[in-house]
Write an enzyme that holds these catalytic residues in place. Structure first.
Site, PDB file in Angstrom:
ATOM      1  N   LYS A  13      45.322  43.482  46.453  1.00 59.95           N
ATOM      2  CA  LYS A  13      44.863  42.547  47.492  1.00 59.95           C
ATOM      3  C   LYS A  13      45.710  41.272  47.483  1.00 59.95           C
ATOM      4  O   LYS A  13      46.174  40.809  48.515  1.00 59.95           O
ATOM      5  CB  LYS A  13      43.377  42.185  47.279  1.00 59.95           C
ATOM      6  CG  LYS A  13      42.441  43.375  47.237  1.00 59.95           C
ATOM      7  CD  LYS A  13      40.999  42.969  46.998  1.00 59.95           C
ATOM      8  CE  LYS A  13      40.729  42.366  45.637  1.00 59.95           C
ATOM      9  NZ  LYS A  13      40.910  43.265  44.508  1.00 59.95           N
ATOM     10  N   ARG A  88      32.168  39.337  48.443  1.00 60.07           N
ATOM     11  CA  ARG A  88      31.949  40.418  47.482  1.00 60.07           C
ATOM     12  C   ARG A  88      30.489  40.808  47.362  1.00 60.07           C
ATOM     13  O   ARG A  88      30.174  41.699  46.565  1.00 60.07           O
ATOM     14  CB  ARG A  88      32.445  39.982  46.106  1.00 60.07           C
ATOM     15  CG  ARG A  88      33.916  40.201  45.911  1.00 60.07           C
ATOM     16  CD  ARG A  88      34.323  39.318  44.768  1.00 60.07           C
ATOM     17  NE  ARG A  88      34.960  40.026  43.709  1.00 60.07           N
ATOM     18  CZ  ARG A  88      36.242  39.839  43.411  1.00 60.07           C
ATOM     19  NH1 ARG A  88      36.997  39.079  44.143  1.00 60.07           N
ATOM     20  NH2 ARG A  88      36.757  40.446  42.381  1.00 60.07           N
ATOM     21  N   ARG A 127      49.573  43.871  34.403  1.00 61.68           N
ATOM     22  CA  ARG A 127      49.802  42.640  35.189  1.00 61.68           C
ATOM     23  C   ARG A 127      50.100  41.458  34.262  1.00 61.68           C
ATOM     24  O   ARG A 127      49.468  41.269  33.235  1.00 61.68           O
ATOM     25  CB  ARG A 127      48.576  42.313  36.038  1.00 61.68           C
ATOM     26  CG  ARG A 127      48.707  40.968  36.743  1.00 61.68           C
ATOM     27  CD  ARG A 127      47.691  40.733  37.817  1.00 61.68           C
ATOM     28  NE  ARG A 127      46.338  41.108  37.441  1.00 61.68           N
ATOM     29  CZ  ARG A 127      45.353  41.260  38.300  1.00 61.68           C
ATOM     30  NH1 ARG A 127      45.559  41.062  39.582  1.00 61.68           N
ATOM     31  NH2 ARG A 127      44.157  41.606  37.875  1.00 61.68           N
ATOM     32  N   ARG A 160      45.884  37.912  31.961  1.00 56.40           N
ATOM     33  CA  ARG A 160      44.547  37.357  32.217  1.00 56.40           C
ATOM     34  C   ARG A 160      43.535  37.905  31.211  1.00 56.40           C
ATOM     35  O   ARG A 160      43.571  39.076  30.857  1.00 56.40           O
ATOM     36  CB  ARG A 160      44.097  37.736  33.643  1.00 56.40           C
ATOM     37  CG  ARG A 160      44.531  36.757  34.685  1.00 56.40           C
ATOM     38  CD  ARG A 160      44.348  37.264  36.094  1.00 56.40           C
ATOM     39  NE  ARG A 160      43.047  37.859  36.386  1.00 56.40           N
ATOM     40  CZ  ARG A 160      42.706  38.335  37.586  1.00 56.40           C
ATOM     41  NH1 ARG A 160      43.562  38.292  38.596  1.00 56.40           N
ATOM     42  NH2 ARG A 160      41.528  38.863  37.786  1.00 56.40           N
ATOM     43  N   ARG A 171      34.092  45.117  35.603  1.00 58.22           N
ATOM     44  CA  ARG A 171      34.474  44.644  36.936  1.00 58.22           C
ATOM     45  C   ARG A 171      34.305  45.757  37.972  1.00 58.22           C
ATOM     46  O   ARG A 171      33.855  45.523  39.093  1.00 58.22           O
ATOM     47  CB  ARG A 171      35.928  44.139  36.920  1.00 58.22           C
ATOM     48  CG  ARG A 171      36.074  42.828  36.163  1.00 58.22           C
ATOM     49  CD  ARG A 171      37.512  42.511  35.808  1.00 58.22           C
ATOM     50  NE  ARG A 171      38.374  42.237  36.927  1.00 58.22           N
ATOM     51  CZ  ARG A 171      39.705  42.163  36.846  1.00 58.22           C
ATOM     52  NH1 ARG A 171      40.315  42.346  35.665  1.00 58.22           N
ATOM     53  NH2 ARG A 171      40.421  41.899  37.910  1.00 58.22           N
TER      54      ARG A 171
HETATM   55  P1  AP5 Z   1      47.189  42.342  42.563  1.00 57.62           P
HETATM   56  O1  AP5 Z   1      47.827  42.177  43.889  1.00 57.62           O
HETATM   57  O2  AP5 Z   1      47.159  41.164  41.651  1.00 57.62           O
HETATM   58  O3  AP5 Z   1      45.739  42.994  42.712  1.00 57.62           O
HETATM   59  P2  AP5 Z   1      44.353  42.398  43.197  1.00 57.62           P
HETATM   60  O4  AP5 Z   1      43.697  43.430  44.043  1.00 57.62           O
HETATM   61  O5  AP5 Z   1      44.562  41.042  43.794  1.00 57.62           O
HETATM   62  O6  AP5 Z   1      43.627  42.351  41.806  1.00 57.62           O
HETATM   63  P3  AP5 Z   1      42.624  41.346  41.085  1.00 57.62           P
HETATM   64  O7  AP5 Z   1      42.394  41.937  39.735  1.00 57.62           O
HETATM   65  O8  AP5 Z   1      43.141  39.930  41.118  1.00 57.62           O
HETATM   66  O9  AP5 Z   1      41.361  41.476  41.942  1.00 57.62           O
HETATM   67  P4  AP5 Z   1      39.958  41.178  41.478  1.00 57.62           P
HETATM   68  O10 AP5 Z   1      39.270  41.319  42.779  1.00 57.62           O
HETATM   69  O11 AP5 Z   1      39.383  41.955  40.388  1.00 57.62           O
HETATM   70  O12 AP5 Z   1      40.111  39.724  40.813  1.00 57.62           O
HETATM   71  P5  AP5 Z   1      39.840  38.270  41.377  1.00 57.62           P
HETATM   72  O13 AP5 Z   1      40.905  37.402  40.880  1.00 57.62           O
HETATM   73  O14 AP5 Z   1      39.533  38.281  42.827  1.00 57.62           O
HETATM   74  O15 AP5 Z   1      47.949  43.560  41.840  1.00 57.62           O
HETATM   75  C1  AP5 Z   1      47.564  43.968  40.534  1.00 57.62           C
HETATM   76  C2  AP5 Z   1      48.828  44.352  39.733  1.00 57.62           C
HETATM   77  O16 AP5 Z   1      49.404  45.515  40.322  1.00 57.62           O
HETATM   78  C3  AP5 Z   1      49.927  43.283  39.744  1.00 57.62           C
HETATM   79  O17 AP5 Z   1      50.572  43.323  38.506  1.00 57.62           O
HETATM   80  C4  AP5 Z   1      50.869  43.729  40.876  1.00 57.62           C
HETATM   81  O18 AP5 Z   1      52.198  43.328  40.623  1.00 57.62           O
HETATM   82  C5  AP5 Z   1      50.722  45.242  40.813  1.00 57.62           C
HETATM   83  N1  AP5 Z   1      50.759  45.891  42.124  1.00 57.62           N
HETATM   84  C6  AP5 Z   1      50.254  45.424  43.306  1.00 57.62           C
HETATM   85  N2  AP5 Z   1      50.426  46.341  44.266  1.00 57.62           N
HETATM   86  C7  AP5 Z   1      51.037  47.411  43.693  1.00 57.62           C
HETATM   87  C8  AP5 Z   1      51.457  48.696  44.167  1.00 57.62           C
HETATM   88  N3  AP5 Z   1      51.240  49.060  45.418  1.00 57.62           N
HETATM   89  N4  AP5 Z   1      52.022  49.550  43.267  1.00 57.62           N
HETATM   90  C9  AP5 Z   1      52.193  49.199  41.974  1.00 57.62           C
HETATM   91  N5  AP5 Z   1      51.832  47.999  41.460  1.00 57.62           N
HETATM   92  C10 AP5 Z   1      51.237  47.117  42.319  1.00 57.62           C
HETATM   93  O19 AP5 Z   1      38.446  37.932  40.653  1.00 57.62           O
HETATM   94  C11 AP5 Z   1      38.382  37.684  39.257  1.00 57.62           C
HETATM   95  C12 AP5 Z   1      36.963  37.274  38.894  1.00 57.62           C
HETATM   96  O20 AP5 Z   1      36.613  36.062  39.594  1.00 57.62           O
HETATM   97  C13 AP5 Z   1      35.871  38.275  39.288  1.00 57.62           C
HETATM   98  O21 AP5 Z   1      35.689  39.285  38.309  1.00 57.62           O
HETATM   99  C14 AP5 Z   1      34.656  37.343  39.401  1.00 57.62           C
HETATM  100  O22 AP5 Z   1      34.139  37.002  38.142  1.00 57.62           O
HETATM  101  C15 AP5 Z   1      35.258  36.098  40.031  1.00 57.62           C
HETATM  102  N6  AP5 Z   1      35.230  36.133  41.487  1.00 57.62           N
HETATM  103  C16 AP5 Z   1      36.301  36.142  42.325  1.00 57.62           C
HETATM  104  N7  AP5 Z   1      35.900  36.175  43.599  1.00 57.62           N
HETATM  105  C17 AP5 Z   1      34.546  36.177  43.575  1.00 57.62           C
HETATM  106  C18 AP5 Z   1      33.559  36.220  44.594  1.00 57.62           C
HETATM  107  N8  AP5 Z   1      33.880  36.273  45.903  1.00 57.62           N
HETATM  108  N9  AP5 Z   1      32.252  36.223  44.211  1.00 57.62           N
HETATM  109  C19 AP5 Z   1      31.898  36.149  42.907  1.00 57.62           C
HETATM  110  N10 AP5 Z   1      32.798  36.127  41.901  1.00 57.62           N
HETATM  111  C20 AP5 Z   1      34.116  36.138  42.237  1.00 57.62           C
END
Ligand code: AP5
Length: 224
Positions: A13, A88, A127, A160, A171
């Site tokens: 994402k 979410r 990552r 992270r 998660r």
């Molecule tokens: P990346 O693009 O970083 O993936 P992502 O989908 O953004 O992954 P996240 O883990 O950041 O999402 P998440 O939703 O769990 O975490 P968030 O930070 O929102 O890509 C991942 C890796 O793969 C990278 O190394 C990239 O280079 C590689 N990659 C990308 N595309 C690729 C491809 N096509 N092929 C190969 N490799 C690829 O949330 C973290 C925490 O914050 C949550 O657990 C929660 O506690 C809190 N939080 C965040 N938002 C909320 C909310 N709205 N409500 C409540 N709590 C929240």
């Protein structure tokens, strides 16, 4: 232009939101990034959020929604936003409805990135991120030029604390319990667009752009 990007951890994402932001000229608004900034700065919000994030649980809705509304008040978000990781929960989705109604905007589409669980684990374990400029790398799929150093600033990359195999299980469980109903809500509204995230990042970008092309200059819904 308002877009929502949904999908499990590591589905890409943030990677795609970065690209879309540059192409569409609206900011990427990542609630994960905003929360991590609060955690690093040890603000009261960050102190409250940290334990949920470390445990792989969602941060309470009121905390996240208030933070998001504040972010949308900034000047760069006047013309729209790409929501990465928000909403979410059903409560967050309804809060977003209210926010967009007040702003007089509509969601153009909800991009749903599909990735199977074993691939999710590989994505998050590999990552590495730059804590200074937010650059995101993957040891196998998007490696930095120098091992463990950011290409842009040269600083050390970090893993992270929620990017472990153990925390990602929680998660994913949280995603199934609280975010899959959000997918269903947007499916019912005819907004959900499935994207195969299990292919190289450039191919995912190509699919996303093909999907959005008809509406890139037009804020109406993609599926309308
Ligand atoms: P990346 O693009 O970083 O993936 P992502 O989908 O953004 O992954 P996240 O883990 O950041 O999402 P998440 O939703 O769990 O975490 P968030 O930070 O929102 O890509 C991942 C890796 O793969 C990278 O190394 C990239 O280079 C590689 N990659 C990308 N595309 C690729 C491809 N096509 N092929 C190969 N490799 C690829 O949330 C973290 C925490 O914050 C949550 O657990 C929660 O506690 C809190 N939080 C965040 N938002 C909320 C909310 N709205 N409500 C409540 N709590 C929240």
């Amino acid at each position: 232009m308002y877009l929502v990007l949904l999908g499990p951890p590591g589905a890409g994402k943030g990677t795609q939101a970065q690209h879309l932001s540059a192409v569409l000229g609206v900011p990427k608004v990542s609630t994960g990034d905003l929360l991590r900034r609060h955690v690093d700065a040890q603000t009261p919000l960050g102190v409250k959020a940290a334990r949920y994030m470390a445990a792989g649980e969602l941060v309470p809705d009121d905390v996240v929604t208030g933070m998001l509304i504040t972010r949308l008040g900034e000047a760069d978000a006047v013309a729209g936003a790409i929501f990465d990781g928000f909403p979410r929960t059903i409560a967050q989705a309804h809060a977003l409805d209210d926010v967009l109604r007040i702003r007089g905007g509509d969601l153009a589409a909800v991009l749903h990135f599909n990735l199977v669980d074993p691939a999710v684990v590989g994505r998050v374990e590999g990552r590495r991120v730059c804590p200074v400029d937010g650059s995101v790398y993957h040891l196998q799929f998007a490696p930095p030029r120098s091992p463990h150093r950011c290409d842009l600033c040269g600083g050390p990359l970090i893993h992270r604390n929620d990017d472990t195999a153990a925390v990602v299980v929680d998660r994913l469980a949280e995603y199934r319990r609280k975010t899959e109903p959000v997918e269903a809500l947007y499916q019912d509204r005819g907004l959900l667009c499935d994207i195969d995230a299990d292919q190289p990042a450039g191919h995912v970008t190509r699919d996303v752009m093909a999907l959005l092309m008809p509406c890139s200059g037009d804020p109406r819904r993609v599926n309308a």
